[in-house]
Scaffold this active site. Structure first.
Site, PDB file in Angstrom:
ATOM      1  N   GLY A  78      -4.356 -82.120 -41.348  1.00  0.00           N
ATOM      2  CA  GLY A  78      -4.519 -82.078 -42.536  1.00  0.00           C
ATOM      3  C   GLY A  78      -3.924 -82.659 -43.742  1.00  0.00           C
ATOM      4  O   GLY A  78      -2.865 -83.298 -43.490  1.00  0.00           O
TER       5      GLY A  78
ATOM      6  N   GLN B 204     -11.060 -78.442 -28.180  1.00  0.00           N
ATOM      7  CA  GLN B 204     -10.172 -78.432 -29.250  1.00  0.00           C
ATOM      8  C   GLN B 204      -9.260 -77.413 -28.936  1.00  0.00           C
ATOM      9  O   GLN B 204      -9.430 -76.161 -28.962  1.00  0.00           O
ATOM     10  CB  GLN B 204     -10.780 -78.352 -30.742  1.00  0.00           C
ATOM     11  CG  GLN B 204      -9.926 -78.471 -31.622  1.00  0.00           C
ATOM     12  CD  GLN B 204     -10.544 -78.457 -33.006  1.00  0.00           C
ATOM     13  OE1 GLN B 204     -10.285 -77.495 -33.812  1.00  0.00           O
ATOM     14  NE2 GLN B 204     -11.793 -79.070 -33.098  1.00  0.00           N
TER      15      GLN B 204
ATOM     16  N   THR C 159      -9.722 -79.997 -42.086  1.00  0.00           N
ATOM     17  CA  THR C 159      -9.853 -79.599 -43.546  1.00  0.00           C
ATOM     18  C   THR C 159      -9.632 -77.977 -43.750  1.00  0.00           C
ATOM     19  O   THR C 159     -10.094 -77.427 -44.640  1.00  0.00           O
ATOM     20  CB  THR C 159     -11.449 -79.713 -43.686  1.00  0.00           C
ATOM     21  OG1 THR C 159     -12.058 -79.073 -42.912  1.00  0.00           O
ATOM     22  CG2 THR C 159     -11.607 -81.224 -43.471  1.00  0.00           C
TER      23      THR C 159
ATOM     24  N   ASP D  21     -13.273 -82.809 -39.042  1.00  0.00           N
ATOM     25  CA  ASP D  21     -13.429 -81.573 -38.735  1.00  0.00           C
ATOM     26  C   ASP D  21     -13.236 -80.407 -39.563  1.00  0.00           C
ATOM     27  O   ASP D  21     -12.388 -80.328 -40.375  1.00  0.00           O
ATOM     28  CB  ASP D  21     -12.210 -81.228 -37.314  1.00  0.00           C
ATOM     29  CG  ASP D  21     -12.161 -80.101 -36.915  1.00  0.00           C
ATOM     30  OD1 ASP D  21     -13.064 -79.751 -35.917  1.00  0.00           O
ATOM     31  OD2 ASP D  21     -11.556 -78.936 -37.333  1.00  0.00           O
TER      32      ASP D  21
ATOM     33  N   ARG E 233       0.266 -70.579 -43.014  1.00  0.00           N
ATOM     34  CA  ARG E 233       1.267 -71.314 -42.343  1.00  0.00           C
ATOM     35  C   ARG E 233       2.308 -70.451 -41.709  1.00  0.00           C
ATOM     36  O   ARG E 233       3.194 -70.482 -40.703  1.00  0.00           O
ATOM     37  CB  ARG E 233       2.122 -72.407 -43.172  1.00  0.00           C
ATOM     38  CG  ARG E 233       1.161 -73.567 -43.401  1.00  0.00           C
ATOM     39  CD  ARG E 233       1.773 -74.318 -44.568  1.00  0.00           C
ATOM     40  NE  ARG E 233       1.419 -73.676 -45.673  1.00  0.00           N
ATOM     41  CZ  ARG E 233       1.949 -74.251 -47.022  1.00  0.00           C
ATOM     42  NH1 ARG E 233       2.454 -75.451 -46.943  1.00  0.00           N
ATOM     43  NH2 ARG E 233       1.907 -73.502 -48.266  1.00  0.00           N
TER      44      ARG E 233
ATOM     45  N   TYR F  92      -5.490 -79.743 -32.512  1.00  0.00           N
ATOM     46  CA  TYR F  92      -5.174 -79.307 -33.826  1.00  0.00           C
ATOM     47  C   TYR F  92      -3.659 -78.807 -34.135  1.00  0.00           C
ATOM     48  O   TYR F  92      -2.922 -78.998 -32.990  1.00  0.00           O
ATOM     49  CB  TYR F  92      -6.336 -78.317 -34.316  1.00  0.00           C
ATOM     50  CG  TYR F  92      -6.069 -76.868 -33.714  1.00  0.00           C
ATOM     51  CD1 TYR F  92      -5.018 -76.037 -34.062  1.00  0.00           C
ATOM     52  CD2 TYR F  92      -7.038 -76.499 -32.707  1.00  0.00           C
ATOM     53  CE1 TYR F  92      -5.027 -74.598 -33.880  1.00  0.00           C
ATOM     54  CE2 TYR F  92      -6.937 -75.241 -32.137  1.00  0.00           C
ATOM     55  CZ  TYR F  92      -6.083 -74.360 -32.661  1.00  0.00           C
ATOM     56  OH  TYR F  92      -5.847 -72.987 -32.015  1.00  0.00           O
ATOM     57  N   GLY F  93      -3.210 -78.662 -35.161  1.00  0.00           N
ATOM     58  CA  GLY F  93      -1.735 -78.190 -35.480  1.00  0.00           C
ATOM     59  C   GLY F  93      -1.117 -79.516 -34.971  1.00  0.00           C
ATOM     60  O   GLY F  93       0.135 -79.149 -34.553  1.00  0.00           O
ATOM     61  N   SER F  94      -1.613 -80.637 -35.307  1.00  0.00           N
ATOM     62  CA  SER F  94      -0.759 -81.936 -34.678  1.00  0.00           C
ATOM     63  C   SER F  94       0.531 -82.333 -35.343  1.00  0.00           C
ATOM     64  O   SER F  94       1.286 -82.791 -34.878  1.00  0.00           O
ATOM     65  CB  SER F  94      -1.968 -83.147 -34.635  1.00  0.00           C
ATOM     66  OG  SER F  94      -2.986 -82.931 -34.115  1.00  0.00           O
TER      67      SER F  94
ATOM     68  N   TYR G 215     -13.250 -71.550 -42.808  1.00  0.00           N
ATOM     69  CA  TYR G 215     -12.168 -72.212 -43.885  1.00  0.00           C
ATOM     70  C   TYR G 215     -12.593 -72.029 -45.261  1.00  0.00           C
ATOM     71  O   TYR G 215     -13.320 -72.861 -45.846  1.00  0.00           O
ATOM     72  CB  TYR G 215     -12.202 -73.552 -43.556  1.00  0.00           C
ATOM     73  CG  TYR G 215     -11.646 -74.108 -42.218  1.00  0.00           C
ATOM     74  CD1 TYR G 215     -11.193 -73.397 -41.196  1.00  0.00           C
ATOM     75  CD2 TYR G 215     -11.918 -75.450 -41.759  1.00  0.00           C
ATOM     76  CE1 TYR G 215     -10.561 -73.559 -39.976  1.00  0.00           C
ATOM     77  CE2 TYR G 215     -11.223 -75.612 -40.305  1.00  0.00           C
ATOM     78  CZ  TYR G 215     -10.792 -74.794 -39.666  1.00  0.00           C
ATOM     79  OH  TYR G 215     -10.487 -75.103 -38.527  1.00  0.00           O
TER      80      TYR G 215
END
Length: 328
Positions: free
Chosen positions: A279, A175, A20, A52, A226, A202-204, A57
């Site tokens: 995301g 993580q 998120t 998550d 990004r 993350y950043g999958s 954020y």
């Protein structure tokens, strides 16, 4: 949806998790809160049971949106993870503070924004060299005793940091960034898995580059996350990834799947990856990502992908950038 069990915790989590960061609405282009709520619920309807978020954020905005999405019975369907210690000041400067008082204060603030009584997984977002880990862990253990959190986690820590924290209490989840374009954390993820620590990556999808939707260097604002956090959209890495996408296009055609589905299927085929955080911006993207788990890549194709990754040498330790972070 496929699930993996963390035996030590007696918890099963979906191999896909809801990320998120983008729905915080800062540094990720145009984002609609209404669309985000619908999209989160679509992910849950597709069988995803882990979400998550973090106060960092969008100055807490992401947590508020997640809280709205979890109304109407959706809270009971998921494990809810949020983080502590990293915040963005009103002037836009990021600061890290994992002190005892700060942890307790942030937890209450997150509970209020999320509209829940308990956080399932409370994660130390980044190391704070100005605060002894014993102090941070003391706060976490108190929160666990009070029933405000169920499990503890760490993000962006190395093995030494995890082992030090474990002297003061259990670390249940870790993580770290991991994907086809960033395998730098592979050994640490393997170590955590062997310890019974649940692994969350993350950043999958490589900040979106592994969706295959971007084939030319983008003209985004200079402060787009990004560009500032990841280095995938800079040369020479960008061209290497484009070569990888050409290869993945062939596999996508073979399986009649999308490039992003190939990428997610590959990541979660690794036994040391319990769940891949991604995301999403729309129900269609939610359905596409969930569709990566109704099938599996053949072992020979995984071998070919691994060979291609080794050949291209994309992963080089430069996947994210924390320069400019203030310690407070």
């Amino acid at each position: 949806m496929r699930y993996k069990k963390i035996e030590k915790l007696d918890v099963s989590i979906s191999e896909l998790a809801i990320g998120t960061w983008a729905i915080g609405g800062k540094g990720w282009g145009d984002v609609s809160d209404e669309d985000s709520v619908v999209t989160i619920r679509e992910m849950i309807d597709q069988g995803v049971n882990l979400i998550d978020t973090a106060p960092a954020y969008g100055l807490g905005h992401s947590e508020k949106v997640v809280g709205k999405a979890l109304q109407d019975g959706y809270r009971d369907k998921v494990l809810l993870a949020t983080k502590l210690g990293v915040n963005t000041a009103e002037d836009g400067e990021i600061f890290i503070n994992n002190s005892y008082e700060r942890v307790l204060t942030e937890c209450d603030q997150s509970l209020e924004r999320l509209g829940v009584e308990t956080i399932d997984i409370y994660i130390i977002h980044w190391p704070d060299p100005n605060t002894p880990i014993a102090e941070t862990m003391r706060a976490l253990m108190e929160l666990k005793e009070q029933g405000k959190i169920r499990f503890t986690g760490m993000s962006n820590f190395d093995q030494a940091g995890i082992e030090e924290a474990q002297q003061y209490g259990a670390i249940d989840f870790l993580q770290l960034p991991f994907s086809m374009v960033n395998e730098d954390s592979k050994e640490l993820l393997q170590w955590c898995d062997a310890q019974g620590i649940g692994t969350m990556t993350y950043g999958s999808l490589g900040s979106g580059i592994l969706t295959g939707a971007i084939r030319e260097l983008p003209d985004w604002p200079a402060d787009d996350s990004r560009l500032t956090f990841y280095d995938y959209y800079r040369e020479p890495k960008f061209s290497k990834i484009m070569s990888l996408l050409d290869f993945l296009d062939e596999l996508a055609e073979k399986y009649q799947k999308t490039v992003s589905q190939i990428a997610l299927n590959w990541s979660t085929a690794q036994p040391y990856v319990k769940t891949a955080i991604t995301g999403v911006r729309s129900p269609a993207e939610a359905q596409e990502n969930a569709g990566a788990f109704a099938w599996t890549l053949a072992s020979e194709d995984i071998t070919q992908i691994n060979h291609k990754l080794k050949e291209l040498e994309i992963s080089d330790g430069g996947a994210f950038n924390t320069s400019g972070v203030r310690l407070k």
